[in-house]
Design a protein around this motif. Structure first.
Motif, PDB file in Angstrom:
ATOM      1  N   ILE A 100      64.288 -43.956  13.722  1.00 29.74           N
ATOM      2  CA  ILE A 100      64.950 -42.666  13.557  1.00 29.74           C
ATOM      3  C   ILE A 100      64.995 -41.985  14.916  1.00 29.74           C
ATOM      4  CG2 ILE A 100      64.855 -40.411  12.442  1.00 29.74           C
ATOM      5  CD1 ILE A 100      63.367 -41.791  10.119  1.00 29.74           C
ATOM      6  N   LEU A 101      66.193 -41.592  15.315  1.00 27.41           N
ATOM      7  CA  LEU A 101      66.409 -40.904  16.582  1.00 27.41           C
ATOM      8  C   LEU A 101      66.943 -39.503  16.303  1.00 27.41           C
ATOM      9  CD1 LEU A 101      68.254 -43.797  18.431  1.00 27.41           C
ATOM     10  CD2 LEU A 101      65.851 -43.159  18.688  1.00 27.41           C
ATOM     11  N   PHE A 102      66.505 -38.543  17.095  1.00 24.25           N
ATOM     12  CA  PHE A 102      66.953 -37.164  16.953  1.00 24.25           C
ATOM     13  C   PHE A 102      67.605 -36.696  18.242  1.00 24.25           C
ATOM     14  CE2 PHE A 102      63.346 -37.492  14.105  1.00 24.25           C
ATOM     15  CZ  PHE A 102      63.773 -36.823  12.974  1.00 24.25           C
ATOM     16  N   TYR A 103      68.520 -35.751  18.096  1.00 23.32           N
ATOM     17  CA  TYR A 103      68.992 -35.054  19.289  1.00 23.32           C
ATOM     18  C   TYR A 103      67.890 -34.107  19.719  1.00 23.32           C
ATOM     19  CZ  TYR A 103      73.704 -36.835  19.051  1.00 23.32           C
ATOM     20  OH  TYR A 103      74.788 -37.657  19.068  1.00 23.32           O
ATOM     21  N   LYS A 104      67.521 -34.175  20.972  1.00 22.72           N
ATOM     22  CA  LYS A 104      66.427 -33.357  21.487  1.00 22.72           C
ATOM     23  C   LYS A 104      66.706 -31.876  21.282  1.00 22.72           C
ATOM     24  CE  LYS A 104      63.431 -32.823  25.467  1.00 22.72           C
ATOM     25  NZ  LYS A 104      63.134 -33.253  26.835  1.00 22.72           N
ATOM     26  N   ALA A 105      67.947 -31.449  21.443  1.00 26.39           N
ATOM     27  CA  ALA A 105      68.306 -30.038  21.278  1.00 26.39           C
ATOM     28  C   ALA A 105      67.994 -29.546  19.868  1.00 26.39           C
ATOM     29  CB  ALA A 105      69.782 -29.830  21.602  1.00 26.39           C
ATOM     30  N   VAL A 106      68.184 -30.395  18.858  1.00 24.61           N
ATOM     31  CA  VAL A 106      67.892 -30.026  17.476  1.00 24.61           C
ATOM     32  C   VAL A 106      66.397 -29.786  17.305  1.00 24.61           C
ATOM     33  CG1 VAL A 106      67.874 -30.887  15.088  1.00 24.61           C
ATOM     34  CG2 VAL A 106      69.891 -31.220  16.523  1.00 24.61           C
ATOM     35  N   ILE A 107      65.602 -30.686  17.845  1.00 25.36           N
ATOM     36  CA  ILE A 107      64.141 -30.565  17.727  1.00 25.36           C
ATOM     37  C   ILE A 107      63.636 -29.351  18.491  1.00 25.36           C
ATOM     38  CG2 ILE A 107      61.941 -31.715  18.215  1.00 25.36           C
ATOM     39  CD1 ILE A 107      63.634 -32.903  15.851  1.00 25.36           C
ATOM     40  N   GLU A 108      64.188 -29.110  19.677  1.00 29.34           N
ATOM     41  CA  GLU A 108      63.795 -27.935  20.465  1.00 29.34           C
ATOM     42  C   GLU A 108      64.156 -26.643  19.727  1.00 29.34           C
ATOM     43  OE1 GLU A 108      61.958 -27.802  23.070  1.00 29.34           O
ATOM     44  OE2 GLU A 108      61.962 -29.884  23.736  1.00 29.34           O
ATOM     45  N   GLU A 109      65.283 -26.626  19.032  1.00 34.85           N
ATOM     46  CA  GLU A 109      65.683 -25.448  18.259  1.00 34.85           C
ATOM     47  C   GLU A 109      64.718 -25.204  17.099  1.00 34.85           C
ATOM     48  OE1 GLU A 109      69.408 -23.931  15.517  1.00 34.85           O
ATOM     49  OE2 GLU A 109      69.802 -25.401  17.091  1.00 34.85           O
ATOM     50  N   ILE A 110      64.319 -26.274  16.423  1.00 36.55           N
ATOM     51  CA  ILE A 110      63.350 -26.153  15.327  1.00 36.55           C
ATOM     52  C   ILE A 110      62.027 -25.625  15.864  1.00 36.55           C
ATOM     53  CG2 ILE A 110      61.959 -27.446  13.646  1.00 36.55           C
ATOM     54  CD1 ILE A 110      64.437 -29.312  13.367  1.00 36.55           C
ATOM     55  N   LYS A 111      61.596 -26.148  16.997  1.00 37.29           N
ATOM     56  CA  LYS A 111      60.343 -25.692  17.612  1.00 37.29           C
ATOM     57  C   LYS A 111      60.423 -24.204  17.944  1.00 37.29           C
ATOM     58  CE  LYS A 111      57.353 -26.348  21.588  1.00 37.29           C
ATOM     59  NZ  LYS A 111      57.148 -27.056  22.846  1.00 37.29           N
ATOM     60  N   SER A 112      61.540 -23.795  18.504  1.00 37.73           N
ATOM     61  CA  SER A 112      61.738 -22.395  18.863  1.00 37.73           C
ATOM     62  C   SER A 112      61.677 -21.494  17.626  1.00 37.73           C
ATOM     63  CB  SER A 112      63.080 -22.233  19.574  1.00 37.73           C
ATOM     64  OG  SER A 112      63.332 -20.886  19.854  1.00 37.73           O
ATOM     65  N   LYS A 113      62.311 -21.913  16.546  1.00 39.96           N
ATOM     66  CA  LYS A 113      62.294 -21.132  15.300  1.00 39.96           C
ATOM     67  C   LYS A 113      60.886 -21.061  14.727  1.00 39.96           C
ATOM     68  CE  LYS A 113      67.078 -21.944  13.934  1.00 39.96           C
ATOM     69  NZ  LYS A 113      67.975 -22.599  12.973  1.00 39.96           N
ATOM     70  N   LYS A 114      60.136 -22.169  14.813  1.00 37.79           N
ATOM     71  CA  LYS A 114      58.749 -22.181  14.326  1.00 37.79           C
ATOM     72  C   LYS A 114      57.902 -21.184  15.110  1.00 37.79           C
ATOM     73  CE  LYS A 114      56.259 -25.958  13.359  1.00 37.79           C
ATOM     74  NZ  LYS A 114      55.772 -27.369  13.455  1.00 37.79           N
ATOM     75  N   GLN A 115      58.065 -21.197  16.434  1.00 36.45           N
ATOM     76  CA  GLN A 115      57.282 -20.295  17.275  1.00 36.45           C
ATOM     77  C   GLN A 115      57.668 -18.835  17.021  1.00 36.45           C
ATOM     78  OE1 GLN A 115      58.079 -21.964  21.151  1.00 36.45           O
ATOM     79  NE2 GLN A 115      56.205 -23.202  21.092  1.00 36.45           N
ATOM     80  N   HIS A 116      58.957 -18.607  16.830  1.00 38.70           N
ATOM     81  CA  HIS A 116      59.438 -17.260  16.587  1.00 38.70           C
ATOM     82  C   HIS A 116      58.881 -16.721  15.266  1.00 38.70           C
ATOM     83  CE1 HIS A 116      61.642 -13.656  16.381  1.00 38.70           C
ATOM     84  NE2 HIS A 116      62.863 -14.106  16.235  1.00 38.70           N
ATOM     85  N   SER A 117      58.867 -17.558  14.244  1.00 38.46           N
ATOM     86  CA  SER A 117      58.364 -17.108  12.934  1.00 38.46           C
ATOM     87  C   SER A 117      56.855 -16.874  12.968  1.00 38.46           C
ATOM     88  CB  SER A 117      58.728 -18.099  11.831  1.00 38.46           C
ATOM     89  OG  SER A 117      58.062 -19.317  12.003  1.00 38.46           O
ATOM     90  N   LYS A 118      56.127 -17.593  13.812  1.00 35.70           N
ATOM     91  CA  LYS A 118      54.679 -17.374  13.942  1.00 35.70           C
ATOM     92  C   LYS A 118      54.373 -16.054  14.626  1.00 35.70           C
ATOM     93  CE  LYS A 118      52.925 -22.099  14.049  1.00 35.70           C
ATOM     94  NZ  LYS A 118      52.235 -23.097  14.847  1.00 35.70           N
ATOM     95  N   ASN A 119      55.261 -15.617  15.503  1.00 37.75           N
ATOM     96  CA  ASN A 119      55.045 -14.392  16.275  1.00 37.75           C
ATOM     97  C   ASN A 119      55.402 -13.119  15.506  1.00 37.75           C
ATOM     98  OD1 ASN A 119      54.134 -15.875  18.460  1.00 37.75           O
ATOM     99  ND2 ASN A 119      56.161 -15.999  19.403  1.00 37.75           N
ATOM    100  N   LYS A 120      55.938 -13.259  14.311  1.00 37.57           N
ATOM    101  CA  LYS A 120      56.308 -12.059  13.524  1.00 37.57           C
ATOM    102  C   LYS A 120      55.112 -11.423  12.895  1.00 37.57           C
ATOM    103  CE  LYS A 120      61.078 -12.932  12.484  1.00 37.57           C
ATOM    104  NZ  LYS A 120      62.071 -13.047  11.444  1.00 37.57           N
TER     105      LYS A 120
END
Length: 71
Positions: free
Chosen positions: A51-71
């Motif tokens: 399974i291969l992912f586009y790195k940009a997709v994974i980076e976006e998910i990571k960013s959303k995870k971090q953003h939701s933790k900071n709320k």
């Protein structure tokens, strides 16, 4: 020029293992998410069992995870 363009494309794709490291989750968790349909067509690709992912997709998910933790 073609060689440089191919290198750029290769750098845009990461393996399931690399994606799980970026997202700080297990390989099996990420694999389950793919099998459940939580990733849209075009966000990942299966190639001979890998399974291969586009790195940009994974980076976006990571960013959303971090953003939701900071709320």
């Amino acid at each position: 020029m073609i060689f440089i363009e191919r290198i750029n494309v290769i750098n845009e794709v990461i393996t399931l293992q690399e994606a799980s490291e970026i997202l700080n989750c297990s390989d099996s968790t990420l694999r389950r998410q793919v099998l459940k349909g939580n990733f849209k067509e075009g966000e990942y690709r299966k190639a001979k069992g890998t399974i291969l992912f586009y790195k940009a997709v994974i980076e976006e998910i990571k960013s959303k995870k971090q953003h939701s933790k900071n709320k």
